[in-house]
Design an enzyme around this catalytic site. Structure first.
Site, PDB file in Angstrom:
ATOM      1  N   ASN A  97       5.151  -5.690   2.271  1.00 25.69           N
ATOM      2  CA  ASN A  97       5.271  -5.174   3.637  1.00 25.69           C
ATOM      3  C   ASN A  97       4.482  -5.952   4.679  1.00 25.69           C
ATOM      4  OD1 ASN A  97       6.749  -3.244   2.332  1.00 25.69           O
ATOM      5  ND2 ASN A  97       5.746  -1.503   3.280  1.00 25.69           N
ATOM      6  N   ASN A 112      11.728  -4.884   4.019  1.00 20.42           N
ATOM      7  CA  ASN A 112      10.400  -4.827   4.626  1.00 20.42           C
ATOM      8  C   ASN A 112       9.688  -6.171   4.657  1.00 20.42           C
ATOM      9  OD1 ASN A 112      10.554  -2.064   5.167  1.00 20.42           O
ATOM     10  ND2 ASN A 112       9.799  -1.514   3.139  1.00 20.42           N
ATOM     11  N   HIS A 155      12.158  -6.715  -7.138  1.00 20.57           N
ATOM     12  CA  HIS A 155      11.692  -6.923  -5.777  1.00 20.57           C
ATOM     13  C   HIS A 155      11.010  -8.278  -5.609  1.00 20.57           C
ATOM     14  CE1 HIS A 155      11.569  -5.229  -1.897  1.00 20.57           C
ATOM     15  NE2 HIS A 155      10.331  -4.753  -1.882  1.00 20.57           N
TER      16      HIS A 155
END
Length: 279
Positions: free
Chosen positions: A129, A175, A79
Protein backbone atom coordinates in the site's frame (compact mmCIF):
# COMPACT_ATOMS: atom_id res chain seq x y z
CA UNK A 1 -49.82 -9.96 11.19
CA UNK A 2 -47.31 -11.73 8.98
CA UNK A 3 -47.83 -9.13 6.25
CA UNK A 4 -47.34 -6.34 8.75
CA UNK A 5 -44.13 -7.94 10.05
CA UNK A 6 -42.78 -8.29 6.53
CA UNK A 7 -43.66 -4.68 5.84
CA UNK A 8 -41.90 -3.58 9.03
CA UNK A 9 -38.81 -5.60 8.12
CA UNK A 10 -38.69 -4.14 4.63
CA UNK A 11 -39.09 -0.59 5.93
CA UNK A 12 -36.28 -1.15 8.43
CA UNK A 13 -34.05 -2.56 5.71
CA UNK A 14 -34.74 0.50 3.57
CA UNK A 15 -33.46 2.63 6.44
CA UNK A 16 -30.54 0.50 7.60
CA UNK A 17 -29.16 -0.54 4.19
CA UNK A 18 -28.40 2.99 2.92
CA UNK A 19 -26.73 3.82 6.24
CA UNK A 20 -24.59 0.68 5.99
CA UNK A 21 -23.59 1.44 2.39
CA UNK A 22 -22.78 5.03 3.32
CA UNK A 23 -20.53 3.91 6.19
CA UNK A 24 -18.85 1.36 3.93
CA UNK A 25 -18.22 4.00 1.28
CA UNK A 26 -16.87 6.37 3.90
CA UNK A 27 -14.53 3.65 5.20
CA UNK A 28 -13.15 2.95 1.72
CA UNK A 29 -12.78 6.66 1.00
CA UNK A 30 -11.05 7.32 4.32
CA UNK A 31 -8.72 4.38 3.75
CA UNK A 32 -7.67 5.80 0.38
CA UNK A 33 -7.24 9.30 1.77
CA UNK A 34 -5.21 7.99 4.71
CA UNK A 35 -2.93 5.99 2.40
CA UNK A 36 -2.46 9.03 0.19
CA UNK A 37 -1.67 11.18 3.23
CA UNK A 38 0.90 8.66 4.48
CA UNK A 39 2.50 8.59 1.02
CA UNK A 40 2.84 12.37 0.95
CA UNK A 41 4.09 12.64 4.56
CA UNK A 42 6.71 9.91 4.25
CA UNK A 43 7.88 11.25 0.90
CA UNK A 44 9.82 14.05 2.54
CA UNK A 45 10.42 16.00 -0.68
CA UNK A 46 8.15 16.45 -3.72
CA UNK A 47 9.02 14.06 -6.52
CA UNK A 48 11.27 15.41 -9.25
CA UNK A 49 12.67 13.53 -12.22
CA UNK A 50 16.25 13.98 -11.02
CA UNK A 51 17.55 14.87 -7.57
CA UNK A 52 21.00 14.84 -6.07
CA UNK A 53 24.51 14.15 -7.31
CA UNK A 54 23.91 10.47 -8.10
CA UNK A 55 20.99 11.38 -10.36
CA UNK A 56 23.23 13.73 -12.33
CA UNK A 57 25.76 10.94 -12.79
CA UNK A 58 23.17 8.44 -13.95
CA UNK A 59 21.30 10.67 -16.40
CA UNK A 60 23.97 10.29 -19.07
CA UNK A 61 21.70 8.64 -21.61
CA UNK A 62 18.15 7.49 -21.07
CA UNK A 63 17.46 5.23 -18.13
CA UNK A 64 14.59 2.81 -17.55
CA UNK A 65 13.30 1.24 -14.36
CA UNK A 66 11.32 -1.96 -13.88
CA UNK A 67 9.56 -2.38 -10.54
CA UNK A 68 8.23 -5.64 -9.15
CA UNK A 69 5.36 -4.77 -6.82
CA UNK A 70 4.66 -7.00 -3.84
CA UNK A 71 4.89 -7.41 -0.08
CA UNK A 72 8.33 -7.98 1.48
CA UNK A 73 8.55 -11.31 3.26
CA UNK A 74 5.60 -12.66 1.26
CA UNK A 75 7.42 -13.75 -1.87
CA UNK A 76 5.63 -16.62 -3.60
CA UNK A 77 2.14 -15.25 -2.95
CA UNK A 78 -0.18 -14.18 -5.75
CA UNK A 79 -0.02 -10.55 -4.65
CA UNK A 80 3.78 -10.60 -5.01
CA UNK A 81 3.88 -12.12 -8.49
CA UNK A 82 5.45 -8.88 -9.73
CA UNK A 83 8.46 -9.64 -7.58
CA UNK A 84 8.60 -13.15 -9.06
CA UNK A 85 8.69 -11.69 -12.57
CA UNK A 86 11.51 -9.36 -11.59
CA UNK A 87 13.43 -12.27 -10.07
CA UNK A 88 13.03 -14.21 -13.32
CA UNK A 89 14.22 -11.18 -15.30
CA UNK A 90 17.33 -10.84 -13.13
CA UNK A 91 18.04 -14.55 -13.60
CA UNK A 92 17.69 -14.25 -17.40
CA UNK A 93 20.11 -11.32 -17.40
CA UNK A 94 22.56 -13.28 -15.26
CA UNK A 95 22.43 -10.79 -12.39
CA UNK A 96 20.31 -12.69 -9.87
CA UNK A 97 23.11 -12.46 -7.28
CA UNK A 98 23.58 -8.72 -7.72
CA UNK A 99 20.70 -7.39 -5.64
CA UNK A 100 21.89 -4.81 -3.13
CA UNK A 101 19.93 -3.06 -0.44
CA UNK A 102 19.55 0.69 -0.81
CA UNK A 103 18.25 2.28 2.38
CA UNK A 104 17.79 5.63 0.64
CA UNK A 105 15.05 4.16 -1.56
CA UNK A 106 13.74 1.54 0.90
CA UNK A 107 14.33 -1.24 -1.57
CA UNK A 108 16.71 -3.57 -3.36
CA UNK A 109 18.19 -2.57 -6.70
CA UNK A 110 20.23 -3.89 -9.58
CA UNK A 111 21.90 -1.61 -12.12
CA UNK A 112 22.42 -3.22 -15.51
CA UNK A 113 22.65 -2.50 -19.22
CA UNK A 114 20.40 -4.33 -21.68
CA UNK A 115 20.62 -3.70 -25.43
CA UNK A 116 22.40 -0.36 -24.87
CA UNK A 117 19.72 0.70 -22.38
CA UNK A 118 20.56 1.45 -18.75
CA UNK A 119 18.08 -0.42 -16.57
CA UNK A 120 17.33 -0.15 -12.86
CA UNK A 121 15.56 -3.15 -11.36
CA UNK A 122 13.74 -2.32 -8.14
CA UNK A 123 12.12 -4.48 -5.46
CA UNK A 124 10.51 -2.17 -2.87
CA UNK A 125 10.93 -3.28 0.73
CA UNK A 126 7.77 -1.49 1.86
CA UNK A 127 4.28 -2.90 2.16
CA UNK A 128 2.22 -2.93 -1.03
CA UNK A 129 0.00 0.00 0.00
CA UNK A 130 2.96 2.38 0.37
CA UNK A 131 5.55 0.96 -2.03
CA UNK A 132 5.11 4.01 -4.24
CA UNK A 133 7.40 5.80 -1.79
CA UNK A 134 10.22 3.46 -2.74
CA UNK A 135 9.49 3.91 -6.45
CA UNK A 136 9.45 7.73 -6.24
CA UNK A 137 12.68 7.86 -4.24
CA UNK A 138 14.44 5.48 -6.63
CA UNK A 139 13.19 7.45 -9.65
CA UNK A 140 14.59 10.67 -8.16
CA UNK A 141 17.88 9.15 -7.11
CA UNK A 142 18.62 7.38 -10.40
CA UNK A 143 17.16 10.02 -12.70
CA UNK A 144 14.29 8.01 -14.22
CA UNK A 145 11.25 9.75 -15.67
CA UNK A 146 7.79 8.40 -14.70
CA UNK A 147 7.02 7.36 -18.29
CA UNK A 148 10.17 5.21 -18.20
CA UNK A 149 9.05 3.29 -15.11
CA UNK A 150 7.33 -0.02 -15.83
CA UNK A 151 5.33 -1.46 -12.93
CA UNK A 152 4.85 -5.22 -12.81
CA UNK A 153 1.92 -6.34 -10.67
CA UNK A 154 -0.81 -8.92 -10.16
CA UNK A 155 -4.19 -8.56 -11.87
CA UNK A 156 -7.40 -10.08 -10.50
CA UNK A 157 -9.40 -9.47 -13.66
CA UNK A 158 -7.19 -11.71 -15.79
CA UNK A 159 -6.90 -15.47 -15.35
CA UNK A 160 -3.58 -17.05 -14.51
CA UNK A 161 -1.74 -17.64 -17.77
CA UNK A 162 -2.47 -14.25 -19.33
CA UNK A 163 -0.49 -11.03 -19.20
CA UNK A 164 -1.22 -7.57 -20.57
CA UNK A 165 0.69 -4.35 -21.11
CA UNK A 166 -1.27 -1.27 -20.02
CA UNK A 167 -0.13 2.20 -21.04
CA UNK A 168 -0.77 4.28 -17.94
CA UNK A 169 -4.18 5.28 -16.65
CA UNK A 170 -6.01 4.62 -13.40
CA UNK A 171 -4.89 2.15 -10.75
CA UNK A 172 -8.02 0.01 -11.36
CA UNK A 173 -8.31 -0.76 -7.65
CA UNK A 174 -4.72 -1.97 -7.19
CA UNK A 175 -3.35 -0.41 -4.00
CA UNK A 176 0.29 -0.76 -5.00
CA UNK A 177 -0.28 1.01 -8.31
CA UNK A 178 -2.36 3.68 -6.56
CA UNK A 179 0.53 4.32 -4.16
CA UNK A 180 2.87 4.78 -7.13
CA UNK A 181 0.43 7.18 -8.81
CA UNK A 182 0.09 9.23 -5.61
CA UNK A 183 3.83 9.32 -4.91
CA UNK A 184 4.92 10.13 -8.47
CA UNK A 185 1.97 12.50 -8.89
CA UNK A 186 1.19 11.09 -12.32
CA UNK A 187 -0.42 8.00 -13.85
CA UNK A 188 1.67 7.78 -17.03
CA UNK A 189 3.66 4.74 -15.83
CA UNK A 190 3.09 1.68 -18.05
CA UNK A 191 2.23 -1.59 -16.30
CA UNK A 192 2.71 -5.24 -17.01
CA UNK A 193 -0.40 -6.86 -15.52
CA UNK A 194 0.06 -10.52 -14.63
CA UNK A 195 -3.21 -12.42 -14.27
CA UNK A 196 -3.87 -14.31 -11.06
CA UNK A 197 -7.62 -14.83 -11.54
CA UNK A 198 -10.40 -14.16 -9.08
CA UNK A 199 -11.07 -16.39 -6.04
CA UNK A 200 -13.79 -18.97 -5.83
CA UNK A 201 -17.06 -18.02 -4.15
CA UNK A 202 -15.93 -19.52 -0.84
CA UNK A 203 -12.69 -17.52 -0.63
CA UNK A 204 -12.30 -13.81 0.05
CA UNK A 205 -10.21 -11.63 -2.24
CA UNK A 206 -7.71 -10.91 0.56
CA UNK A 207 -7.14 -14.60 1.26
CA UNK A 208 -6.80 -15.27 -2.46
CA UNK A 209 -4.21 -12.61 -3.24
CA UNK A 210 -2.20 -13.29 -0.09
CA UNK A 211 -2.28 -17.04 -0.67
CA UNK A 212 0.37 -19.07 -2.45
CA UNK A 213 0.08 -20.69 -5.85
CA UNK A 214 -1.00 -24.33 -5.89
CA UNK A 215 1.23 -26.98 -7.47
CA UNK A 216 -0.92 -26.93 -10.62
CA UNK A 217 -0.83 -23.13 -10.77
CA UNK A 218 2.96 -23.15 -10.44
CA UNK A 219 3.20 -25.12 -13.70
CA UNK A 220 1.30 -22.35 -15.47
CA UNK A 221 3.25 -19.69 -13.61
CA UNK A 222 6.56 -21.01 -14.97
CA UNK A 223 5.34 -20.32 -18.51
CA UNK A 224 3.98 -16.92 -17.48
CA UNK A 225 7.35 -15.89 -16.06
CA UNK A 226 9.09 -16.80 -19.32
CA UNK A 227 6.56 -14.83 -21.39
CA UNK A 228 6.76 -11.85 -19.03
CA UNK A 229 10.55 -11.71 -19.20
CA UNK A 230 10.46 -12.01 -23.00
CA UNK A 231 8.08 -9.06 -23.16
CA UNK A 232 10.13 -6.93 -20.75
CA UNK A 233 13.36 -7.52 -22.65
CA UNK A 234 11.63 -6.67 -25.93
CA UNK A 235 10.54 -3.36 -24.38
CA UNK A 236 14.13 -2.34 -23.62
CA UNK A 237 14.87 -2.05 -27.35
CA UNK A 238 11.87 0.25 -27.89
CA UNK A 239 12.29 4.00 -27.88
CA UNK A 240 9.89 4.03 -24.95
CA UNK A 241 7.45 1.74 -23.15
CA UNK A 242 4.56 2.77 -25.41
CA UNK A 243 4.17 -0.19 -27.76
CA UNK A 244 4.11 -3.93 -27.14
CA UNK A 245 5.18 -6.50 -29.79
CA UNK A 246 1.55 -7.26 -30.64
CA UNK A 247 0.33 -3.64 -30.56
CA UNK A 248 -1.12 -2.09 -33.74
CA UNK A 249 1.23 0.50 -35.24
CA UNK A 250 0.80 3.94 -36.80
CA UNK A 251 -2.33 6.02 -36.31
CA UNK A 252 -4.18 3.15 -34.66
CA UNK A 253 -1.48 2.88 -32.00
CA UNK A 254 -1.49 6.63 -31.36
CA UNK A 255 -5.27 6.71 -31.01
CA UNK A 256 -5.18 3.86 -28.52
CA UNK A 257 -2.13 5.05 -26.62
CA UNK A 258 -3.75 4.74 -23.21
CA UNK A 259 -5.54 1.47 -23.89
CA UNK A 260 -4.04 -1.83 -22.86
CA UNK A 261 -2.66 -4.22 -25.47
CA UNK A 262 -3.23 -7.88 -24.78
CA UNK A 263 -0.33 -10.33 -24.78
CA UNK A 264 -2.18 -13.64 -24.50
CA UNK A 265 -0.69 -17.01 -23.72
CA UNK A 266 -1.54 -19.04 -26.81
CA UNK A 267 -0.58 -18.19 -30.44
CA UNK A 268 -4.18 -18.73 -31.50
CA UNK A 269 -5.38 -16.08 -29.09
CA UNK A 270 -2.67 -13.68 -30.27
CA UNK A 271 -3.85 -14.00 -33.86
CA UNK A 272 -7.40 -13.30 -32.75
CA UNK A 273 -6.32 -10.10 -31.02
CA UNK A 274 -4.30 -8.97 -34.03
CA UNK A 275 -7.23 -9.64 -36.38
CA UNK A 276 -9.60 -7.73 -34.11
CA UNK A 277 -7.22 -4.76 -33.98
CA UNK A 278 -6.96 -4.62 -37.78
CA UNK A 279 -10.71 -4.87 -38.40
Amino acid sequence: MSRMKKSDILSKLCIVLPLFLRKLLNFVTMRRLLTRFINRVLLTEPFTAAMGIEAEIHTQGRRRMVVGLGNPGMEGTRHSVGMAVLGALAARLGVADCWRGDKHVSGEVIMWEVQQTHVVLLRPRLLMNINGLSVAKAASKYGVRPEDILLVHDELDKPLGKIALKHGGSARGHNGVRSCVDSLQTDVMPRLRVGIGRPTEKMSVDCHVLGRFSSEEKKVLDSVLVQSVDLLISQFSQQDFQQSPSSPAGDRQAAQKRKEEECLASPAEKSEVTSAAQS
